[in-house]
Every structure is written in C-alpha cells, then in structure tokens.
Design a protein around this motif. Structure first.
Motif, PDB file in Angstrom:
ATOM      1  N   ASP A 157      13.397  18.355   1.471  1.00  0.00           N
ATOM      2  CA  ASP A 157      14.046  17.455   0.513  1.00  0.00           C
ATOM      3  C   ASP A 157      13.015  16.550  -0.145  1.00  0.00           C
ATOM      4  N   ARG A 158      12.085  16.102   0.678  1.00  0.00           N
ATOM      5  CA  ARG A 158      11.090  15.141   0.178  1.00  0.00           C
ATOM      6  C   ARG A 158       9.697  15.616   0.553  1.00  0.00           C
ATOM      7  N   VAL A 159       8.841  15.719  -0.463  1.00  0.00           N
ATOM      8  CA  VAL A 159       7.467  16.146  -0.224  1.00  0.00           C
ATOM      9  C   VAL A 159       6.530  15.034  -0.698  1.00  0.00           C
ATOM     10  N   ALA A 160       5.558  14.679   0.134  1.00  0.00           N
ATOM     11  CA  ALA A 160       4.525  13.717  -0.281  1.00  0.00           C
ATOM     12  C   ALA A 160       3.215  14.462  -0.416  1.00  0.00           C
ATOM     13  N   ILE A 161       2.544  14.268  -1.552  1.00  0.00           N
ATOM     14  CA  ILE A 161       1.191  14.810  -1.692  1.00  0.00           C
ATOM     15  C   ILE A 161       0.227  13.632  -1.600  1.00  0.00           C
ATOM     16  N   LEU A 162      -0.662  13.658  -0.626  1.00  0.00           N
ATOM     17  CA  LEU A 162      -1.628  12.567  -0.452  1.00  0.00           C
ATOM     18  C   LEU A 162      -2.943  12.986  -1.099  1.00  0.00           C
ATOM     19  N   LEU A 163      -3.309  12.263  -2.172  1.00  0.00           N
ATOM     20  CA  LEU A 163      -4.550  12.615  -2.868  1.00  0.00           C
ATOM     21  C   LEU A 163      -5.764  12.092  -2.085  1.00  0.00           C
ATOM     22  N   CYS A 164      -6.931  12.598  -2.467  1.00  0.00           N
ATOM     23  CA  CYS A 164      -8.209  12.169  -1.881  1.00  0.00           C
ATOM     24  C   CYS A 164      -8.262  12.394  -0.364  1.00  0.00           C
ATOM     25  N   ALA A 165      -7.756  13.531   0.111  1.00  0.00           N
ATOM     26  CA  ALA A 165      -7.957  13.879   1.513  1.00  0.00           C
ATOM     27  C   ALA A 165      -9.345  14.511   1.601  1.00  0.00           C
ATOM     28  N   GLY A 166     -10.294  13.756   2.137  1.00  0.00           N
ATOM     29  CA  GLY A 166     -11.664  14.261   2.228  1.00  0.00           C
ATOM     30  C   GLY A 166     -12.456  14.052   0.955  1.00  0.00           C
ATOM     31  N   SER A 167     -12.008  13.149   0.115  1.00  0.00           N
ATOM     32  CA  SER A 167     -12.768  12.779  -1.076  1.00  0.00           C
ATOM     33  C   SER A 167     -12.772  11.259  -1.179  1.00  0.00           C
ATOM     34  N   ARG A 168     -13.813  10.709  -1.757  1.00  0.00           N
ATOM     35  CA  ARG A 168     -13.914   9.273  -2.025  1.00  0.00           C
ATOM     36  C   ARG A 168     -13.618   8.460  -0.763  1.00  0.00           C
ATOM     37  N   ASP A 169     -14.123   8.938   0.350  1.00  0.00           N
ATOM     38  CA  ASP A 169     -13.794   8.322   1.634  1.00  0.00           C
ATOM     39  C   ASP A 169     -15.060   8.127   2.450  1.00  0.00           C
ATOM     40  N   ARG A 170     -15.657   6.948   2.358  1.00  0.00           N
ATOM     41  CA  ARG A 170     -16.908   6.687   3.079  1.00  0.00           C
ATOM     42  C   ARG A 170     -16.713   6.736   4.582  1.00  0.00           C
ATOM     43  N   GLN A 171     -15.505   6.366   5.004  1.00  0.00           N
ATOM     44  CA  GLN A 171     -15.213   6.313   6.431  1.00  0.00           C
ATOM     45  C   GLN A 171     -15.548   7.637   7.104  1.00  0.00           C
ATOM     46  N   ILE A 172     -15.308   8.741   6.396  1.00  0.00           N
ATOM     47  CA  ILE A 172     -15.588  10.039   6.986  1.00  0.00           C
ATOM     48  C   ILE A 172     -16.736  10.726   6.248  1.00  0.00           C
ATOM     49  N   GLY A 173     -17.593   9.925   5.607  1.00  0.00           N
ATOM     50  CA  GLY A 173     -18.826  10.451   5.032  1.00  0.00           C
ATOM     51  C   GLY A 173     -18.663  11.329   3.815  1.00  0.00           C
ATOM     52  N   ARG A 174     -17.604  11.116   3.070  1.00  0.00           N
ATOM     53  CA  ARG A 174     -17.416  11.930   1.867  1.00  0.00           C
ATOM     54  C   ARG A 174     -17.201  11.009   0.672  1.00  0.00           C
ATOM     55  N   GLU A 175     -18.299  10.749  -0.038  1.00  0.00           N
ATOM     56  CA  GLU A 175     -18.248   9.745  -1.102  1.00  0.00           C
ATOM     57  C   GLU A 175     -17.813  10.326  -2.432  1.00  0.00           C
TER      58      GLU A 175
END
Lengths: 350, 248
Positions: A157-175
């Motif tokens: 019924d409800r779908v969430a798409i989370l953008l920037c999974a593994g992008s623009r994320d310094r926390q996990i070393g992917r700038e």
C-alpha cells in the motif's frame, strides 16, 4: 599489422569503445569477467532505462549484438587479466586461462559495484525482508512479476524510497553523489504507480538532483502525472512495529520527528568503486583516485587518460556515471587509444 | 514567520507533575517538567485526495514546498500563523490533526490571489485554501462562517424566484446569525430612505415585502439549478466519505 586494443569490461562503456574501434577499422579484444556481455544493466536485470524508456535487454542487448557479430572484435568472456606487462604499443596481457594477448593500448571499462546497503545497517536492509534496493525493484519490474513485498508477496500500500543510500554519506566513507539515483527513483516511482495505482509512493530526499533535462520529465512528471510525494527528511533508522516497517527520522521542512509506517522500503543505492579496483590498480599499474575509482590524469585535455601511458579508462570505472555518458566516454576512449597509437607510428617514422 | 522559526513546543505538550518522586528523589513541580514527543503516528492517507476533489484543490499534488505562496500572502503579512505552504504540506502528507489545529484561521484567506501569481507550479494556493475551508465545514470541524450564511440565504432566494428581496435577505441573515433585527445603522438607513425616496418607489418597496419579486418563467431554471447544486453537493460529500445529503 597493428596490434588490437585491449578492452577490459563488456558493459555500455566497453561495448561502445569496441564498436567505435571496429567502426574505425581497428581490431579490439574485449575481456569480460562474467559469462555474458552487457554490464550492470544486463547483469543486474534493469527494467526500463532512463531517459529512453527502452527495456535494458533491448537497448543494451542491441549494443552487445553488434559487438559480438563484428569480426573485428574478439570477445573473451569468463576471463580476467592476471598480468599486464610491456610498454605502450607493445603490451602483453596474460589472461586467467594462461593465454596471452598482445595489445597496442588498453581501455579499462571496468565499471562500478552497486552499494551494498548492509553497510548502512540502521536502514534495515538485511534485517527486514521488505527493505529492498532499487536494483531489486528493477528486477521485480523486468521479471514481469510486478512490485511485491518479498516477505509475503502482497502488493504494498505504501512504498518509501530512501535516496542517497550509500551516496553523500561521510559516515560510511562515501562522499560522492551517484548522480543517477534521483532520476532512477523518480522513474521507478512512476512505474510502481502505473502498475499499481493504489500504491502510494513517497520519496525521502535531502536534495533532488534530477539534473539537466531529467527535471521536467522525472521530478515534475512524477508529481504532476503520478502524484508521487516528496518529503525532505533525514532518515535515522528503519525498524518495524511488528506488522509494518517504520521509517523514523526528521522532517527537515517542518522540523518534526517522523515515524511513518510502510509496507516496503527501497534503498536508492549508489555506485561504489568496483570492488576489484585494488586488483585492477595493481595489475595494470594505474593509480586510483582518493575515492577508490580509477584516477584520470586530466579533466579537459584528454578525457580518458589514466596514470599509465597507453592505458585509458571510460564509464563508471572512474566515478559514478550514467549509461549514456558511459557510452560517449567509450567513444572518447577509443578515439584516445587510436590517437595514441598514431602518435607512436608518427614518432617511429620521423 | 517561516515554519522553522515557529516554536516547536506547544504549551499543551509541557507536562509537570505536582507530586512526583523518582528513586527516592523528590522532583515535584518544575523539576519534573518535560516535553511530550512531537512524533506523529496517525495519518489520513486520503487527505490530499479529499481536498483535491473539492473545487479549487485540484492542483495540490503539484506543490514542491517552495514557500512562494506564504511569502506573497496578504494575510500572512498581518498574521504570521497564516501559512498556506505549511497547510498544503500537511494536507499532502495526511497530517490531519496538525491541520485541524489551525482550523480557526484557514478561512481568513482574502482571495487576493497573490499566491496564485507567485506559485511556480500552478498549485493555485488560493483555491486550495477555499477547498480546505470548505472541507473543514463539510466535515463539521468549523461552524458556518457569517459570510457562508449570507451566501446561502441569498442563493436560496435566487434559486427559488430568480430575484432577491433585500429586506428578506437582511432579515434572514440577522436571524440566522443570532443578531437583533433592530440595528442602529439599519434604522438610520430606513429613516433616510423614507425621508428621501419618491413615494412611488416606497410603495414598490413596501409591496415587494408582501408580493415577493419573481423572474417570469423561472420554473425550468429553478429545476436545473437545484439539480446541479444537488449533484455538486453529492459529489463533494462522496469524495469526503460523507453521507449523501441534499443541498440546503
């Protein structure tokens, strides 16, 4: 007789380089690690491509066919280069099966690896079966089975798409920004809405980067024609309330903590450097850039140069890239390779 | 006031225990003050569709929250709590409780349409405000506003006879809004009329309070109008999931 150009990688960039070389009357040897050609769009089972809406198997399949059927291109699948010696114009590559290939120059079209969201553990991938990736949704669509929750096969019924999974994320070393995930996600959202109009699709973003001409068709079009909802938010974690997934985070527009139930959560995964890049770097003697992609020497003068003379690169091997730009870069690398060979011949003649 | 400058703490969310002892520590009074969480867990998934079904709200799904409407807003300049962009956002995400918190100011839109011209996405925020006010009324969240009561009384006479009788419009309005019929301004006006108006007109005015003015051959028009009004009303109520009810 001139030696062939060695191309590593049979995705869009490598296929386009091979085709360009063959079209110019040159010979190429195409080495592909996997059993089939086509690269990520084929191997990962992409559905319809941005921006042409052609099915990947038709569009990229066409590129594969024209390379395979070209007598100037020798294709070696299930093969990798183990050693690469010699000098520009006289390279020798030793393949996995022990055979050798003499080459004038080499083009690294080794592509990328999809970000594995297990490296973003707070977002629930690997913990909850209904947390999936954009690649998995592509496969659901291209397989013809439609978008279903993996846990019980129901239409969400409800779908969430989370953008920037593994992008623009310094926390996990992917700038880096992986460029294409916003547009791909908007495209998938429209396809989900089209296949199942009762499914509400929400896209959680920090910025929308449907760059260039994609703004109108994808960002606006998904809202105007398909009522996809965009929420500017920072997602902290994906958990479960026992029967539905719970997306928790901060709505940064109204500055409010949110905790929203969903049936399916999709990670818009980015483009990591190819996991084999350390090996590729050692074998071919090319430098990687500080993010782990194959480093380019210049930005403007020569598009395709790596740190080793006579070895060129194109496509997503040197950073997140779109399919169409990878294809253009494949042509550019072919041109650079031919130009380089021509210079050696001219130098010898003088 | 932009959304982000709004106080995030509402007084009703501040909780203080007059007598509270935790682990032997007396934290009565302000020592135990805490703020309740602001997380929302209850959403009305259909809210956007409900507003979009009412006249004016059709384009709400096009909003991308730029805030041009609120910046251009005439009412916002006077009352910073009046924030169309915020409400449009709440409606799109289905935050009904949050929207209802502002039910007493949403109708204050003056329909100047500055937002309509400012909006880069053709959302027509003025229409959305109208639809939202209508929605609040249909759902029974707000009483009818005086202007709605006036409009309904006025329209009822037009539907009935094709013409209005000013005296009756005025009398019904004062009655329906619970105001006394004897208003000082009204008496001044009537006395002024009696003193200055030609006798012929005064007779006509007097007669029309007894024999109501009517457009000749109005019957067919009345039937058509009533049918249309019923139809629209039924459609709107159905979109909001309400029982069918005829036009008033």
């Amino acid at each position: 007789m001139t030696k062939p150009v060695l191309i590593i990688g049979g995705g869009p960039a490598g296929l386009s380089a091979a085709h360009a070389l063959a079209s110019a009357g040159r010979k190429a040897v195409l080495v592909e690690k996997e059993a089939i050609l086509g690269g990520a769009p084929i191997l990962s089972g992409y559905a319809k491509l941005v921006p042409s809406h052609e099915w990947a198997k038709d569009a990229i399949g066409g590129m594969v066919n024209r390379v395979v059927s070209n007598p100037s291109v020798e294709v070696k699948v299930n093969s990798t280069v183990q050693a690469f010696t010699g000098t520009p114009g006289n390279f020798v590559a030793t393949l996995k099966d022990g055979s050798t290939v003499e080459a004038e120059t080499a083009i690294l079209a080794t592509g990328f690896t999809h970000f594995d969201p297990i490296n973003k553990p707070g977002w629930g991938f690997g913990t909850y079966p209904d947390v999936v990736t954009t690649t998995m949704v592509e496969q659901m669509i291209s397989s013809g089975k439609g978008v279903r929750c993996p846990s019980d096969g129901r239409v969400p019924d409800r779908v969430a798409i989370l953008l920037c999974a593994g992008s623009r994320d310094r926390q996990i070393g992917r700038e880096w920004c992986s460029k294409i995930c916003c547009t791909v996600s908007a495209n998938l959202a429209m396809e989900i809405r089209e296949m199942s109009p009762k499914t509400n699709v929400y896209i959680y973003y920090m910025d929308i980067r449907t760059f260039g001409l994609y703004e109108g068709e994808y960002y606006w079009g998904s809202q105007e024609n398909f009522k996809v909802k965009y929420v500017k938010a920072r997602i902290a974690e994906v958990t479960s309330n026992g029967n539905r997934l719970l997306v928790k985070g901060e709505d940064t527009l109204v500055k409010r903590p949110i905790s929203i139930p969903f049936d399916m959560v999709v990670h818009a995964v980015g483009m990591d450097p190819n996991v084999d890049n350390m090996t590729i770097s050692a074998v071919f003697g090319v430098d990687l850039n500080r993010w782990g992609y194959i480093g380019k020497q210049t930005t403007y003068a020569h598009l395709a140069e790596t740190s080793r003379p006579g070895v060129f690169t194109c496509g997503a091997a040197s950073g997140p890239e779109t399919i169409d730009d990878s294809i253009a870069q494949g042509h550019a690398a072919a041109m650079a390779a031919m130009n380089f060979a021509g210079m050696a011949v001219r130098a010898a003649a003088e | 006031m932009p959304i982000h400058e709004k106080s995030l703490i509402r007084p009703e969310n501040l909780v203080t225990h007059d007598h509270l002892v935790i682990d032997g520590m007396d934290v009565s009074g302000h020592w135990s003050t805490f703020i309740e969480g602001r997380s929302i867990t209850d959403y009305n998934e259909n809210l956007q569709e409900e507003i979009a079904a009412l006249p004016g709200g059709e384009n709400i799904h096009r909003c991308w929250q730029c805030g041009s409407c609120t910046n251009a807003c005439t009412v916002n300049a006077i009352n910073p709590e009046f924030n169309p962009r915020y409400w449009i956002y709440l409606i799109r995400l289905g935050m009904e409780d949050e929207l209802l918190r502002d039910k007493d100011i949403i109708w204050q839109c003056v329909s100047c349409n500055k937002c309509t011209y400012a909006c880069p996405r053709d959302v027509a925020p003025e229409g959305v405000m109208k639809a939202t006010a209508h929605w609040l009324e249909l759902k029974g969240h707000t009483p009818k506003s005086p202007s709605t009561i006036f409009d309904e009384g006025f329209s009822a006479q037009v539907f009935q006879r094709g013409k209005i009788e000013d005296g009756l419009v005025l009398r019904n309005f004062l009655q329906d809004t619970g105001q006394p019929l004897r208003q000082p301004w009204l008496e001044t006006m009537v006395l002024g009329l009696i003193r200055r108006f030609p006798v012929f007109y005064l007779i006509r005015l007097g007669l029309s309070t007894v024999f109501r003015p009517k457009t000749r051959g109005w019957g067919r028009a009345r039937a058509a109008i009533n049918e249309y009004v019923h139809e629209v009303e039924a459609t709107n109520r159905k979109a909001l999931g309400l029982d069918a009810k005829g036009a008033e």
